[in-house]
Scaffold this motif. Structure first.
Motif, PDB file in Angstrom:
ATOM      1  N   PRO A 192       0.839  -1.208   0.000  1.00 20.65           N
ATOM      2  CA  PRO A 192       0.000   0.000   0.000  1.00 20.65           C
ATOM      3  C   PRO A 192       0.872   1.255   0.000  1.00 20.65           C
ATOM      4  O   PRO A 192       1.951   1.282   0.601  1.00 20.65           O
ATOM      5  N   GLY A 193       0.378   2.277  -0.672  1.00 21.65           N
ATOM      6  CA  GLY A 193       1.153   3.507  -0.809  1.00 21.65           C
ATOM      7  C   GLY A 193       1.978   3.543  -2.078  1.00 21.65           C
ATOM      8  O   GLY A 193       2.553   4.581  -2.418  1.00 21.65           O
ATOM      9  N   SER A 194       2.040   2.408  -2.797  1.00 23.67           N
ATOM     10  CA  SER A 194       2.710   2.384  -4.093  1.00 23.67           C
ATOM     11  C   SER A 194       1.827   3.084  -5.126  1.00 23.67           C
ATOM     12  O   SER A 194       0.614   3.221  -4.943  1.00 23.67           O
ATOM     13  N   HIS A 195       2.444   3.521  -6.217  1.00 24.81           N
ATOM     14  CA  HIS A 195       1.718   4.273  -7.236  1.00 24.81           C
ATOM     15  C   HIS A 195       1.959   3.695  -8.624  1.00 24.81           C
ATOM     16  O   HIS A 195       3.024   3.133  -8.900  1.00 24.81           O
ATOM     17  N   LEU A 196       0.972   3.870  -9.490  1.00 25.47           N
ATOM     18  CA  LEU A 196       1.083   3.574 -10.913  1.00 25.47           C
ATOM     19  C   LEU A 196       0.974   4.889 -11.672  1.00 25.47           C
ATOM     20  O   LEU A 196       0.029   5.650 -11.477  1.00 25.47           O
ATOM     21  N   VAL A 197       1.966   5.149 -12.523  1.00 30.40           N
ATOM     22  CA  VAL A 197       1.978   6.348 -13.364  1.00 30.40           C
ATOM     23  C   VAL A 197       2.022   5.889 -14.814  1.00 30.40           C
ATOM     24  O   VAL A 197       2.858   5.055 -15.177  1.00 30.40           O
ATOM     25  N   LEU A 198       1.123   6.410 -15.634  1.00 34.35           N
ATOM     26  CA  LEU A 198       1.189   6.027 -17.046  1.00 34.35           C
ATOM     27  C   LEU A 198       0.701   7.142 -17.946  1.00 34.35           C
ATOM     28  O   LEU A 198      -0.110   7.982 -17.557  1.00 34.35           O
ATOM     29  N   SER A 199       1.241   7.147 -19.161  1.00 38.59           N
ATOM     30  CA  SER A 199       0.688   7.955 -20.241  1.00 38.59           C
ATOM     31  C   SER A 199       0.406   7.022 -21.403  1.00 38.59           C
ATOM     32  O   SER A 199       1.068   5.987 -21.573  1.00 38.59           O
ATOM     33  N   HIS A 200      -0.601   7.372 -22.203  1.00 38.50           N
ATOM     34  CA  HIS A 200      -1.102   6.423 -23.190  1.00 38.50           C
ATOM     35  C   HIS A 200      -1.718   7.179 -24.361  1.00 38.50           C
ATOM     36  O   HIS A 200      -2.570   8.046 -24.168  1.00 38.50           O
ATOM     37  N   ALA A 201      -1.302   6.858 -25.576  1.00 47.41           N
ATOM     38  CA  ALA A 201      -1.887   7.469 -26.767  1.00 47.41           C
ATOM     39  C   ALA A 201      -3.318   6.963 -26.980  1.00 47.41           C
ATOM     40  O   ALA A 201      -3.662   5.854 -26.572  1.00 47.41           O
ATOM     41  N   SER A 202      -4.129   7.793 -27.623  1.00 45.37           N
ATOM     42  CA  SER A 202      -5.541   7.465 -27.794  1.00 45.37           C
ATOM     43  C   SER A 202      -6.042   7.919 -29.159  1.00 45.37           C
ATOM     44  O   SER A 202      -5.526   8.884 -29.744  1.00 45.37           O
ATOM     45  N   ALA A 203      -7.053   7.203 -29.654  1.00 46.06           N
ATOM     46  CA  ALA A 203      -7.705   7.591 -30.900  1.00 46.06           C
ATOM     47  C   ALA A 203      -8.943   8.446 -30.645  1.00 46.06           C
ATOM     48  O   ALA A 203      -9.667   8.780 -31.594  1.00 46.06           O
ATOM     49  N   ASP A 204      -9.194   8.818 -29.396  1.00 46.98           N
ATOM     50  CA  ASP A 204     -10.425   9.542 -29.060  1.00 46.98           C
ATOM     51  C   ASP A 204     -10.564  10.869 -29.802  1.00 46.98           C
ATOM     52  O   ASP A 204     -11.675  11.304 -30.104  1.00 46.98           O
ATOM     53  N   PHE A 205      -9.436  11.531 -30.084  1.00 45.71           N
ATOM     54  CA  PHE A 205      -9.500  12.891 -30.597  1.00 45.71           C
ATOM     55  C   PHE A 205      -9.324  12.962 -32.115  1.00 45.71           C
ATOM     56  O   PHE A 205      -9.818  13.893 -32.752  1.00 45.71           O
ATOM     57  N   THR A 206      -8.592  12.008 -32.676  1.00 42.76           N
ATOM     58  CA  THR A 206      -8.306  12.026 -34.114  1.00 42.76           C
ATOM     59  C   THR A 206      -8.509  10.615 -34.679  1.00 42.76           C
ATOM     60  O   THR A 206      -7.549   9.958 -35.078  1.00 42.76           O
TER      61      THR A 206
END
Length: 272
Positions: free
Chosen positions: A186-200
């Motif tokens: 507990p107290g650990s974190h997940l950080v992510l960035s992710h490309a998406s087709a939502d906008f284009t």
């Protein structure tokens, strides 16, 4: 000067006939550790989405802000999976700049990144910085090696920056994230960035076809699908947002204009 002229030579396991996401990312960032095949596909992608270099810098800036946020709140251990070719400042430089005793483990499966591991290991004397060679799709191997450096009895921040859109559902994208987080306290974190087709969506479809034609997997997920990676975690405010809108007050603005929202999401979750 092309990537072919300046790239490393003689490294085992490098397929110079097939583009590699880490090397294309390096090319978008203006680096030299890439090959003609990477530049060729990079230029094809630029014709579809001219903002790709900006998007690459935005992802790096998000990692910097997230690391500052975590280090400023007492997190002292970081596991960065899918590290990519070093681009300063690296994660350990940001974390150890705030807390010199921070422990950072980098992980990647690209031999070019291995060749640059020495640059990744130049941390502060009170801290620890290590590099391990493993595939993101093999979380058991990552955890086995990482626990030799990190104390899994204390919180760890897992960083997956611009990685998971290269891991399909068939390759177990959600399962690998659950596995990585399952061993952490507990107290650990997940950080992510992710490309998406939502906008284009139209551009994204063309890009997906191009990636598939080069046998490079691509999974551009929706906001709802990205949010699923945080199942069982408490999302840190402001939640899953367009990547450059995640805590912009923490600095690292990306220069240059970009019309419309950057087509990708950034978020952080905390293990309760």
């Amino acid at each position: 000067m092309t990537g072919h002229d300046s790239g490393p030579r003689g490294l085992p396991g490098i397929d110079t006939g097939k583009p590699h996401p880490a090397r294309m990312y390096d090319w978008f960032l203006g680096g030299k550790d890439n090959y003609p095949v990477d530049e060729e596909m990079g230029r094809q992608l630029l014709a579809l989405e001219p903002r790709l270099p900006v998007m690459a810098r935005v992802n790096r800036a998000f990692m910097h802000r997230a690391t500052r946020w975590l280090a400023g709140r007492g997190v002292r251990q970081f596991l960065d999976v899918g590290t990519g070719i070093p681009t300063e400042p690296n994660l350990h430089q940001v974390a150890q700049g705030i807390a010199p005793a921070s422990r950072v483990v980098y992980c990647d499966n690209d031999p070019i990144v291995l060749a640059h591991a020495e640059a990744l290991l130049r941390g502060t004397p009170p801290g620890v910085t290590e590099y391990l060679q493993a595939d993101a799709r093999d979380p058991d191997a990552i955890l086995e090696q990482a626990r030799l450096v990190l104390d899994f009895g204390e919180p760890v921040a897992v960083s997956l920056i611009a990685l998971l859109h290269f891991v399909t559902d068939d390759d177990g994208a959600y399962a690998l994230v659950r596995r990585l987080m399952s061993e952490l306290p507990p107290g650990s974190h997940l950080v992510l960035s992710h490309a998406s087709a939502d906008f284009t969506p139209d551009t994204a479809k063309e890009a997906g076809d191009l990636y598939r034609s080069r046998e490079v997997p691509l999974a551009l997920r929706s906001r709802e699908e990205v949010t699923r990676f945080f199942d069982g975690l408490d999302l840190v405010e402001p939640g899953v947002v367009v990547v450059d809108r995640w805590h912009p007050e923490l600095g690292d603005p990306v220069p240059g204009q970009h019309d419309g929202p950057i087509p990708g999401y950034g978020a952080m979750g905390r293990k309760p």
